[in-house]
Write a protein that holds these residues in place. Sequence first.
Motif, PDB file in Angstrom:
ATOM      1  N   LYS A   4       0.845  -1.188   0.000  1.00 39.34           N
ATOM      2  CA  LYS A   4       0.000   0.000   0.000  1.00 39.34           C
ATOM      3  C   LYS A   4       0.882   1.241   0.000  1.00 39.34           C
ATOM      4  O   LYS A   4       2.085   1.166   0.228  1.00 39.34           O
ATOM      5  N   TRP A   5       0.286   2.375  -0.268  1.00 40.47           N
ATOM      6  CA  TRP A   5       1.001   3.650  -0.281  1.00 40.47           C
ATOM      7  C   TRP A   5       0.742   4.389   1.016  1.00 40.47           C
ATOM      8  O   TRP A   5      -0.409   4.531   1.439  1.00 40.47           O
ATOM      9  N   ILE A   6       1.821   4.853   1.648  1.00 41.81           N
ATOM     10  CA  ILE A   6       1.699   5.646   2.871  1.00 41.81           C
ATOM     11  C   ILE A   6       2.351   7.005   2.641  1.00 41.81           C
ATOM     12  O   ILE A   6       3.012   7.228   1.627  1.00 41.81           O
ATOM     13  N   ILE A   7       2.179   7.902   3.616  1.00 43.29           N
ATOM     14  CA  ILE A   7       2.733   9.250   3.513  1.00 43.29           C
ATOM     15  C   ILE A   7       3.732   9.452   4.640  1.00 43.29           C
ATOM     16  O   ILE A   7       3.466   9.093   5.788  1.00 43.29           O
ATOM     17  N   ILE A  58       5.116   6.746  -0.249  1.00 43.84           N
ATOM     18  CA  ILE A  58       6.009   5.586  -0.255  1.00 43.84           C
ATOM     19  C   ILE A  58       5.181   4.320  -0.331  1.00 43.84           C
ATOM     20  O   ILE A  58       4.233   4.141   0.438  1.00 43.84           O
ATOM     21  N   GLU A  59       5.556   3.413  -1.242  1.00 46.97           N
ATOM     22  CA  GLU A  59       4.880   2.123  -1.353  1.00 46.97           C
ATOM     23  C   GLU A  59       5.587   1.134  -0.418  1.00 46.97           C
ATOM     24  O   GLU A  59       6.802   0.979  -0.487  1.00 46.97           O
ATOM     25  N   LEU A  85      -0.911   5.694   8.064  1.00 47.46           N
ATOM     26  CA  LEU A  85      -2.064   6.088   7.257  1.00 47.46           C
ATOM     27  C   LEU A  85      -1.773   5.735   5.805  1.00 47.46           C
ATOM     28  O   LEU A  85      -0.689   6.001   5.299  1.00 47.46           O
ATOM     29  N   SER A  86      -2.724   5.140   5.141  1.00 48.83           N
ATOM     30  CA  SER A  86      -2.523   4.796   3.736  1.00 48.83           C
ATOM     31  C   SER A  86      -3.348   5.716   2.844  1.00 48.83           C
ATOM     32  O   SER A  86      -4.346   6.280   3.266  1.00 48.83           O
ATOM     33  N   VAL A  87      -2.888   5.837   1.616  1.00 46.96           N
ATOM     34  CA  VAL A  87      -3.559   6.668   0.623  1.00 46.96           C
ATOM     35  C   VAL A  87      -4.292   5.749  -0.330  1.00 46.96           C
ATOM     36  O   VAL A  87      -3.749   4.739  -0.778  1.00 46.96           O
TER      37      VAL A  87
END
Length: 162
Positions: A4-7, A58-59, A85-87
């Motif tokens: 997943k993508w996070i910030i 970031i993945e 937190l994921s996007v």
Amino acid sequence: MNRKWIIAKIKPNKEKLASINLVRQGFNVFLPKIKKIVKVFNTSRIYIKPLFPGYIFIEVDKVNWVKINNTYGVRQVLAIDGKPLSVSERILNSIKSKCDKNDFFHKNFYIKKGERIKVNMGQNPSLDCIFHEFINYKRSSILIKLLDQHVKTVVENSLIEI
């Protein structure tokens, strides 16, 4: 694997450094950028700035996200109760679709036909124009008012100001 993508929050003006260090560690990063034209004493300079200053996407998978906080240039991963937190993939793909292959965001995707814009011509004063259509990531068609008539012409997207 569940990717997943996070910030991550980045230290001030360290987006490029953090991106390089994360890639070295094997992470897939997304840092959308914009080109800003700044006039200083009758000269124009192009500056490359992050679209979201202070943040990077970031993945990751479930296991390896913890080491991001110890990466040079990174302040911390945005998290609640110890979980990052994921996007949403839809939101990230929407941003990516408005970027070129070098992750430069093109503001022209938000300019609508008939909207008033300015064209920055370097040392000359900006021209007031009307946006006509987006041609590609490099060029757009605009209307310039000359002698009470609108003349259609093509300009580079980097010259357009909203």
